[in-house]
Design an enzyme around this catalytic site. Structure first.
Site, PDB file in Angstrom:
ATOM      1  CG  ASP A 396       1.783   7.797  -2.012  1.00 22.40           C
ATOM      2  OD1 ASP A 396       3.159   7.063  -1.690  1.00 22.40           O
ATOM      3  OD2 ASP A 396       1.519   8.120  -3.198  1.00 22.40           O
ATOM      4  CD  GLU A 399       8.452   8.607   0.393  1.00 24.58           C
ATOM      5  OE1 GLU A 399       8.345   7.320   0.253  1.00 24.58           O
ATOM      6  OE2 GLU A 399       7.231   9.319   0.448  1.00 24.58           O
ATOM      7  CG  ASP A 463       5.522   4.886  -6.661  1.00 27.44           C
ATOM      8  OD1 ASP A 463       4.661   3.998  -6.214  1.00 27.44           O
ATOM      9  OD2 ASP A 463       5.667   5.892  -6.497  1.00 27.44           O
TER      10      ASP A 463
END
Length: 671
Positions: A396, A399, A463
């Site tokens: 995950d 960024e 998401d």
């Protein structure tokens, strides 16, 4: 496949300037009255809050580099005759290399001639608009935002609460590369903040907040060959692991109870390839919902005797997957180990930089420090995950690199920010390779940038909200798969049912079923309970949803032989599994703007239902084929729009009449 050396890039001097062309297509057209290159100086303001950015630029100077002096393959540019050059271009091997003669220059604008009816695609993973023409796209890895539509209530509330609403251009995975309907592609080799502006009819304008190393061009007679060139340039993924074809990856985060729930799903007929428990590391409670405990090792209170459980699952043909990201929480034992070894990025005072991830702080493992990268790959992913028995994980984030930290390599974090997802992917890939499990262990990422293709074996769409919304719902993952697939990312998938549930927005059984219908025709089926599992319907809580999901997993498994062949094409040629219609029908311009249906390989067309309460939809079938409706066997001529009934369980799916897999596809009617 066309070799890059075969592409003819030609520099020609004109009366007051020059042109550059590739395979006869003009890509730069420069004159004193209409220069194509501008340079200048800017001062940016960047503010990050939990992965969301506010960015603006104060342009101090923007100069027209109107005067060109040409010497062989070199072009010296200045604002007027008699001045010293500010920028030097070198044309060779399908690229334009840049060298700033003026050290003050930190902004560059380039105009590339455009056709009025031209389409452009790419930009990394775009979620709102597949055809980028007519809009402006900043390219900066960030949270994509909640809602992503400035006119929607959920976006407004997200902005008020956490500055997290986002817009159509926000993406976890930007990449300064585009593909043109004129059968060429362009890539800017830079990690700096950049902007693709496609709003003008006569030209595309590329803006870079640095002087890039080079701009690369690719050209080919077909879209298929162009995609092959790009995938060869950026890297190709290994084949999908054999275990993936056995069914869905079931996402549960219910501690030890996950095993009981998995068995109940199997008893209901769900075909399962893996159990994915992101909470294998434990949980913490926040206002956003249940969050994971960011210390990457098994939490044996939540998962007692997990190693034995994993071995038992594997004996039964089911793998176990976990979760990891590149940050360590301050209240976990691994934080102290990393801090003592000097593995974290630092702040201005030289101490560990801490980042607020939403009610808990973390250190950023500095992957520009070779020792830190090796430690994370070997001691965490290698020993605590792969050696423990995990067959994959969600890798995950990526960024979130703060733009004010200090890194081991000494490069400004603003220039490393976009590169961070690629470094993160490389750490994961090295860990997998160290155990000789490339093509066997499967990790998946949402963040990306140039070069992530070489390391990351599978993307996921991020998401999405748990709804049918136009800019943050089910339909956005189709756009994401198509845009990223053109740039060498062969495999894409998404959270079945979406993830983000905020402000009373909860998913419906209909959404969960429609999402599963689409996922059955993607490389990987994977469910997710979402950020607030107890508030949202789950697969095993509704008998209709469970029965429907079980059937979709049987469909996915039935198509495994076809998917294996597509995986083989991905390895050999770099072609994505999910393809825009124009990839194989480039003479049919009706296909160029379609972003809510796709080709599943060359032989199947999938048009998912992505709006609520929709019992049918209109589907465009490309010219030159006869298309068979998968559920009824009815045949339709190509080149037409057809209205197809789509009750739950029968999403609009067609296959090419007479294709090699016709017998396999016709078998769908019996499932």
């Amino acid at each position: 496949m066309q070799d890059l050396k075969d592409m003819a890039m030609k520099l020609e001097k004109t009366e007051t300037g020059f042109t550059v062309s590739i395979n006869g297509r003009t890509i730069l057209d420069h004159s004193t009255s209409a220069p194509c290159i501008f340079a200048g100086i800017g001062e940016e303001r960047m503010d990050m809050y939990r992965g969301n950015f506010e960015i603006e630029d104060y342009v101090i100077e923007r100069g027209r580099l109107a005067h060109a002096e040409i010497d062989g393959n070199r072009i010296a540019l200045s604002e007027r005759s008699g001045q010293k050059p500010r920028l030097v271009l070198t044309i060779e091997n399908g690229a334009i290399e840049f060298e700033a003669s003026d050290p003050l220059i930190n902004r560059l604008w380039i105009r590339i001639p455009a056709d009025h009816d031209e389409h452009v695609w790419g930009g990394g993973e775009q979620m709102s608009y597949f055809d980028m023409r007519g809009r402006r796209f900043p390219l900066w890895t960030s949270e994509p935002g909640v809602g992503r539509d400035q006119t929607s209530e959920i976006t407004f509330k997200s902005n008020v609460k956490d500055r997290a609403g986002g817009d159509y251009f926000n993406t976890n995975y930007p990449q300064p590369t585009y593909v043109s309907s004129a059968l060429y592609a362009m890539h800017v080799e830079t990690s700096a903040y950049s902007v693709f502006d496609f709003r003008r009819k006569a030209f595309h304008e590329i803006e870079v907040w640095a002087i890039p190393e080079r701009i690369e061009f690719f050209a080919a007679p077909t879209f298929v060959e162009l995609v092959e060139l790009l995938s060869d340039r950026f890297g190709r993924q290994p084949p999908l692991p054999e275990w993936v074809y056995n069914g869905a990856i079931i996402g549960l985060k219910d501690g030890e109870n996950s095993f009981r729930r998995l068995q109940s799903m199997r008893d209901a007929g769900v075909e399962v390839s893996a159990l994915w428990c992101e909470d294998w590391v434990g949980l913490r409670k926040t206002s956003f919902g249940a969050r994971l405990f960011w210390d990457w090792q098994v939490n044996e209170e939540r998962y007692p005797d997990l190693r034995r459980r994993i071995a038992e699952l594997r004996d039964d043909g089911i793998r176990f997957l976990g979760y990891v990201n590149p940050y360590l929480c301050v209240d976990g034992p691994l934080f102290e180990i990393a801090e003592k070894a000097g593995y974290f990025a630092t702040d201005a005072a030289g101490t560990t930089a801490l980042v607020d991830f939403g009610e808990f702080d973390c250190g950023v493992v500095d992957f520009t420090n070779p020792a830190a990268a090796e430690w994370f790959a070997e001691d965490i992913i290698g020993k605590k995950m792969l050696d423990y028995g995990l067959s994959g994980w969600m890798a995950d984030f990526g960024e979130y690199l703060p733009i004010d930290v200090h890194l081991s390599n000494g490069i400004d974090a603003k220039l490393m920010h976009n590169q961070w997802p690629t470094l993160w992917a490389e750490v994961n890939a090295k860990a997998v390779a160290s155990r000789s499990q490339t093509g066997e262990a499967l990790f998946f990422m949402r963040a990306g940038f140039t070069g992530v293709q070489k390391h990351c074996p599978l993307l996921w769409g991020g998401d999405q909200s748990v709804d049918f919304s136009r800019h943050d719902g089910l339909v956005t993952v189709i756009c994401a798969a198509l845009s990223s697939g053109l740039l060498g990312n062969a495999y894409h998938h998404s959270d079945i049912g979406g993830y983000t549930s905020l402000f009373g927005n909860v998913r419906t059984p209909e959404l969960l079923m429609r999402w599963a219908e689409m996922a059955a025709f993607t490389p990987v089926m994977r469910s997710h309970e979402g950020n607030r599992p107890r508030e949202n319907v789950q697969i095993d809580q509704d008998p209709q949803v469970l029965s429907h999901f079980a059937r979709m997993t049987r469909i996915y498994k039935h198509l495994a032989p076809y998917l294996k062949s597509l995986s083989g094409e991905a390895v050999a040629r770099g072609l994505p599994v999910q393809r825009p219609l124009f990839l194989h029908y480039q003479d049919d311009r009706e296909t160029y703007a379609i972003q809510d249906s796709y080709l599943y390989g060359p032989d199947m067309l999938v048009a998912p239902i992505w709006e609520a309460a929709q019992a049918d939809r209109v589907v465009y079938l490309p010219q030159g084929e006869r298309w068979v409706h998968a559920w009824t066997g009815e045949t339709f001529a190509g080149g037409e729009k057809v209205q197809i009934a789509a009750p739950l369980g029968q999403p609009p799916v067609f296959y090419r009449a007479g294709c090699a897999n016709e017998a396999l596809f016709s078998g769908l009617r019996g499932l």
